[in-house]
Motif scaffolding. Structure first.
Motif, PDB file in Angstrom:
ATOM      1  N   ARG A 320       0.832  -1.205   0.000  1.00  0.00           N
ATOM      2  CA  ARG A 320       0.000   0.000   0.000  1.00  0.00           C
ATOM      3  C   ARG A 320       0.867   1.256   0.000  1.00  0.00           C
ATOM      4  O   ARG A 320       0.585   2.220  -0.726  1.00  0.00           O
ATOM      5  CB  ARG A 320      -0.938  -0.015   1.215  1.00  0.00           C
ATOM      6  CG  ARG A 320      -2.019   1.074   1.176  1.00  0.00           C
ATOM      7  CD  ARG A 320      -2.911   1.000   2.406  1.00  0.00           C
ATOM      8  NE  ARG A 320      -3.987   1.987   2.354  1.00  0.00           N
ATOM      9  CZ  ARG A 320      -5.208   1.732   1.927  1.00  0.00           C
ATOM     10  NH1 ARG A 320      -5.527   0.513   1.512  1.00  0.00           N
ATOM     11  NH2 ARG A 320      -6.131   2.682   1.908  1.00  0.00           N
ATOM     12  N   GLN A 321       1.920   1.249   0.798  1.00  0.00           N
ATOM     13  CA  GLN A 321       2.858   2.372   0.788  1.00  0.00           C
ATOM     14  C   GLN A 321       3.550   2.480  -0.562  1.00  0.00           C
ATOM     15  O   GLN A 321       3.742   3.584  -1.102  1.00  0.00           O
ATOM     16  CB  GLN A 321       3.899   2.196   1.885  1.00  0.00           C
ATOM     17  CG  GLN A 321       3.363   2.285   3.296  1.00  0.00           C
ATOM     18  CD  GLN A 321       4.468   1.988   4.301  1.00  0.00           C
ATOM     19  OE1 GLN A 321       4.948   0.860   4.424  1.00  0.00           O
ATOM     20  NE2 GLN A 321       4.893   3.016   5.009  1.00  0.00           N
ATOM     21  N   ALA A 322       3.937   1.330  -1.101  1.00  0.00           N
ATOM     22  CA  ALA A 322       4.590   1.324  -2.402  1.00  0.00           C
ATOM     23  C   ALA A 322       3.677   1.899  -3.481  1.00  0.00           C
ATOM     24  O   ALA A 322       4.135   2.603  -4.395  1.00  0.00           O
ATOM     25  CB  ALA A 322       5.005  -0.100  -2.770  1.00  0.00           C
ATOM     26  N   ALA A 323       2.381   1.614  -3.371  1.00  0.00           N
ATOM     27  CA  ALA A 323       1.430   2.090  -4.377  1.00  0.00           C
ATOM     28  C   ALA A 323       1.419   3.615  -4.465  1.00  0.00           C
ATOM     29  O   ALA A 323       1.300   4.181  -5.562  1.00  0.00           O
ATOM     30  CB  ALA A 323       0.034   1.572  -4.060  1.00  0.00           C
ATOM     31  N   LEU A 324       1.552   4.283  -3.336  1.00  0.00           N
ATOM     32  CA  LEU A 324       1.574   5.748  -3.339  1.00  0.00           C
ATOM     33  C   LEU A 324       2.782   6.268  -4.110  1.00  0.00           C
ATOM     34  O   LEU A 324       2.675   7.232  -4.884  1.00  0.00           O
ATOM     35  CB  LEU A 324       1.592   6.275  -1.902  1.00  0.00           C
ATOM     36  CG  LEU A 324       0.357   5.972  -1.054  1.00  0.00           C
ATOM     37  CD1 LEU A 324       0.598   6.389   0.397  1.00  0.00           C
ATOM     38  CD2 LEU A 324      -0.863   6.693  -1.616  1.00  0.00           C
ATOM     39  N   LYS A 325       3.932   5.644  -3.907  1.00  0.00           N
ATOM     40  CA  LYS A 325       5.148   6.072  -4.585  1.00  0.00           C
ATOM     41  C   LYS A 325       5.096   5.737  -6.074  1.00  0.00           C
ATOM     42  O   LYS A 325       5.524   6.545  -6.918  1.00  0.00           O
ATOM     43  CB  LYS A 325       6.363   5.416  -3.926  1.00  0.00           C
ATOM     44  CG  LYS A 325       6.598   5.857  -2.477  1.00  0.00           C
ATOM     45  CD  LYS A 325       7.781   5.144  -1.878  1.00  0.00           C
ATOM     46  CE  LYS A 325       8.024   5.578  -0.436  1.00  0.00           C
ATOM     47  NZ  LYS A 325       8.498   6.988  -0.375  1.00  0.00           N
ATOM     48  N   LEU A 326       4.573   4.563  -6.415  1.00  0.00           N
ATOM     49  CA  LEU A 326       4.453   4.210  -7.825  1.00  0.00           C
ATOM     50  C   LEU A 326       3.458   5.110  -8.540  1.00  0.00           C
ATOM     51  O   LEU A 326       3.668   5.499  -9.696  1.00  0.00           O
ATOM     52  CB  LEU A 326       4.043   2.737  -7.976  1.00  0.00           C
ATOM     53  CG  LEU A 326       5.186   1.753  -8.224  1.00  0.00           C
ATOM     54  CD1 LEU A 326       6.162   1.730  -7.050  1.00  0.00           C
ATOM     55  CD2 LEU A 326       4.657   0.348  -8.480  1.00  0.00           C
ATOM     56  N   ARG A 327       2.400   5.454  -7.853  1.00  0.00           N
ATOM     57  CA  ARG A 327       1.416   6.357  -8.459  1.00  0.00           C
ATOM     58  C   ARG A 327       2.053   7.709  -8.778  1.00  0.00           C
ATOM     59  O   ARG A 327       1.793   8.296  -9.844  1.00  0.00           O
ATOM     60  CB  ARG A 327       0.232   6.542  -7.521  1.00  0.00           C
ATOM     61  CG  ARG A 327      -0.838   7.508  -8.041  1.00  0.00           C
ATOM     62  CD  ARG A 327      -2.009   7.568  -7.083  1.00  0.00           C
ATOM     63  NE  ARG A 327      -3.050   8.479  -7.550  1.00  0.00           N
ATOM     64  CZ  ARG A 327      -3.105   9.780  -7.246  1.00  0.00           C
ATOM     65  NH1 ARG A 327      -2.156  10.314  -6.468  1.00  0.00           N
ATOM     66  NH2 ARG A 327      -4.080  10.540  -7.712  1.00  0.00           N
ATOM     67  N   ALA A 328       2.891   8.209  -7.884  1.00  0.00           N
ATOM     68  CA  ALA A 328       3.570   9.481  -8.139  1.00  0.00           C
ATOM     69  C   ALA A 328       4.445   9.390  -9.382  1.00  0.00           C
ATOM     70  O   ALA A 328       4.496  10.324 -10.205  1.00  0.00           O
ATOM     71  CB  ALA A 328       4.397   9.889  -6.925  1.00  0.00           C
ATOM     72  N   ARG A 329       5.138   8.271  -9.536  1.00  0.00           N
ATOM     73  CA  ARG A 329       5.951   8.064 -10.741  1.00  0.00           C
ATOM     74  C   ARG A 329       5.075   7.975 -11.988  1.00  0.00           C
ATOM     75  O   ARG A 329       5.413   8.506 -13.044  1.00  0.00           O
ATOM     76  CB  ARG A 329       6.773   6.785 -10.602  1.00  0.00           C
ATOM     77  CG  ARG A 329       8.069   6.937  -9.847  1.00  0.00           C
ATOM     78  CD  ARG A 329       8.980   5.738 -10.071  1.00  0.00           C
ATOM     79  NE  ARG A 329      10.365   6.091  -9.820  1.00  0.00           N
ATOM     80  CZ  ARG A 329      11.400   5.345 -10.151  1.00  0.00           C
ATOM     81  NH1 ARG A 329      11.202   4.185 -10.755  1.00  0.00           N
ATOM     82  NH2 ARG A 329      12.627   5.732  -9.902  1.00  0.00           N
ATOM     83  N   MET A 330       3.965   7.273 -11.873  1.00  0.00           N
ATOM     84  CA  MET A 330       3.053   7.124 -13.007  1.00  0.00           C
ATOM     85  C   MET A 330       2.511   8.479 -13.445  1.00  0.00           C
ATOM     86  O   MET A 330       2.385   8.757 -14.646  1.00  0.00           O
ATOM     87  CB  MET A 330       1.907   6.182 -12.619  1.00  0.00           C
ATOM     88  CG  MET A 330       0.921   5.911 -13.729  1.00  0.00           C
ATOM     89  SD  MET A 330      -0.347   4.707 -13.234  1.00  0.00           S
ATOM     90  CE  MET A 330      -1.280   5.672 -12.018  1.00  0.00           C
ATOM     91  N   LEU A 331       2.204   9.343 -12.473  1.00  0.00           N
ATOM     92  CA  LEU A 331       1.646  10.656 -12.811  1.00  0.00           C
ATOM     93  C   LEU A 331       2.689  11.564 -13.455  1.00  0.00           C
ATOM     94  O   LEU A 331       2.326  12.507 -14.168  1.00  0.00           O
ATOM     95  CB  LEU A 331       1.067  11.323 -11.567  1.00  0.00           C
ATOM     96  CG  LEU A 331      -0.127  10.607 -10.924  1.00  0.00           C
ATOM     97  CD1 LEU A 331      -0.684  11.425  -9.758  1.00  0.00           C
ATOM     98  CD2 LEU A 331      -1.225  10.330 -11.942  1.00  0.00           C
TER      99      LEU A 331
END
Length: 437
Positions: A320-331
């Protein structure tokens, strides 16, 4: 701070998106007491080896420490290629030209093998060959990508297209990259469906599959080997270890010192409007980039979502924490996705080796096929098949990945203590080049 309800869908889960269609399987049937071949690891290599061996009348059992299909094979991005990874990944360095050419030939054969297997056996795997775009993360990376594309075309025969920053919208709806190259001979499949289809095919040929049978020891015996598992012992004439990033130092200490498990994380968006998907990734191609700490992305096979993978930081963290960081990269790549939430987040271990190539051989009282280096779907399928041919003595020619030298890392015992240092160095260099070059 972005609120969780703006990031995660109401049905968000920490498990692979792929498992929605084809979940892992539990099989707690009693273990056979005696087999011709015991295969440790139920991934693509293990299952393809089992299929070939069982097809030729050998009694085979496939053993997994957890559920069948719960490892990296169904946690991958599902991207399928031939010899490109050997060139793009840097394996061309330090390998004799003759050996490298044979590796390229075997890698190309692996790409043909998986396509033929899916077609002839009518496997439900959602395999499509649509190409892959490599974006230049920094301006200085673009000439290097062009050069890499020239090498790819020359040594593998694939068709490569060049794009500058202005015309790359034909292949990616983003201004993030400085241009890039598109490789036509690249595809994608549904990794969990493919795994399920392989399990079914293995069983049709008579192979036995067992879950929750962690191997504790492999030792020599009068008629071959004894494989001790947490569910009992099995006598086997031969043992194959096909565990990749999940290689266990307890039964296979020498192999564990030669394979570095690197955890990679992925996210899936909630369903997106079809026109948005088509605008962001025209033609549904696979996407990656030129940074050392690279990203990889693709639409789901049904075209409903975008999947995005990378390493979120220096250390392993909760999905779940990783998802926040990956989402930032995706954006950073696709800002338009800011209004859409995430439905899945998961991780899996990739098997890396010192020379960035896979290896086949014998060690720790077993034969092995290991070291996918992030390129495992076609290659590990092929290596499992070819390892089975080696045991059957039916191989048409020697396998290039079957080499005596399998280098281990100094001061490494299977626990990758150095990964945060390497990741930090990669990220620092990527950041400097993005900003200044």
């Amino acid at each position: 701070m972005v609120r969780d309800d703006a990031v995660f869908s109401d049905d968000f889960v920490k498990r692979p998106y792929w498992w929605d269609a084809a979940p892992p399987e539990t099989c707690l049937d009693a273990l056979p007491t005696e087999v011709d071949v015991a295969i440790v690891g139920s991934g693509y290599a293990g299952l393809n080896a089992a299929i070939e061996l069982a097809r030729h009348g050998r009694r085979v059992v496939v053993l997994d420490a957890d559920e069948l299909g719960s490892g990296a094979s169904t946690r991958t991005g599902g991207m399928v290629s031939s010899g490109q990874k050997l060139v793009v990944g840097g394996a061309i360095k330090g390998i004799a030209p003759e050996l490298f050419q044979r590796m390229i030939e075997d890698s190309i054969a692996s790409f043909a093998f998986i396509q033929q297997l899916v077609e002839e056996q009518k496997l439900d795997a959602d395999l499509e060959i649509k190409g892959r775009y490599f974006g230049a993360h920094a301006a200085s990376h673009l000439p290097r990508l062009y050069q890499m594309g020239d090498i790819l075309a020359r040594v593998t025969g694939v068709k490569v297209h060049r794009f500058n920053r202005d015309d790359q919208h034909q292949v990616i709806g983003s201004d993030y990259y400085h241009g890039g190259i598109l490789v036509d001979d690249y595809g994608g499949l549904h990794p969990a469906k493919y795994h399920r289809a392989l399990r079914e095919l293995a069983r049709r040929h008579g192979a036995e599959l067992r879950s929750h049978a962690r191997v504790l020891e492999i030792k020599p015996a009068s008629r071959g080997k004894v494989v001790l598992t947490q569910r009992g012992a099995i006598e086997a004439r031969e043992v194959l270890v096909c565990t990749n990033g999940y290689t266990d130092a307890t039964p296979t200490p020498s192999l564990a010192r030669r394979v570095v498990p690197v955890r990679s994380y992925q996210i899936a968006t909630e369903p997106l409007p079809p026109e948005l998907i088509e605008r962001l990734v025209p033609g549904g191609r696979m996407i990656t980039d030129s940074r050392r700490d690279l990203i990889y992305s693709r639409p789901s096979p049904d075209g409903s979502r975008l999947l995005f993978g990378s390493r979120p930081g220096l250390y392993e963290i909760d999905e779940r924490q990783a998802a926040l960081k990956l989402r930032a990269r995706m954006l950073e790549v696709w800002p338009e996705l800011a209004d859409y939430r995430l439905s899945h987040a998961w991780s899996g271990k990739v098997a890396m080796t010192v020379d960035k190539t896979a290896h086949v051989g014998a060690m720790d009282e077993a034969h092995y096929a290991l070291g996918c280096n992030g390129n495992g779907v076609a290659l590990m399928s092929w290596l499992g098949y070819r390892l089975a041919q080696k045991l059957l003595e039916s191989a048409p020619r020697p396998l290039s990945f079957d080499r005596e030298k399998f280098q281990r890392l100094p001061f490494y015992d299977g626990r990758p203590w150095f990964l945060p240092l390497a990741s930090g160095w990669y990220r620092l260099r990527d950041g400097i080049e993005r900003r200044w070059r």
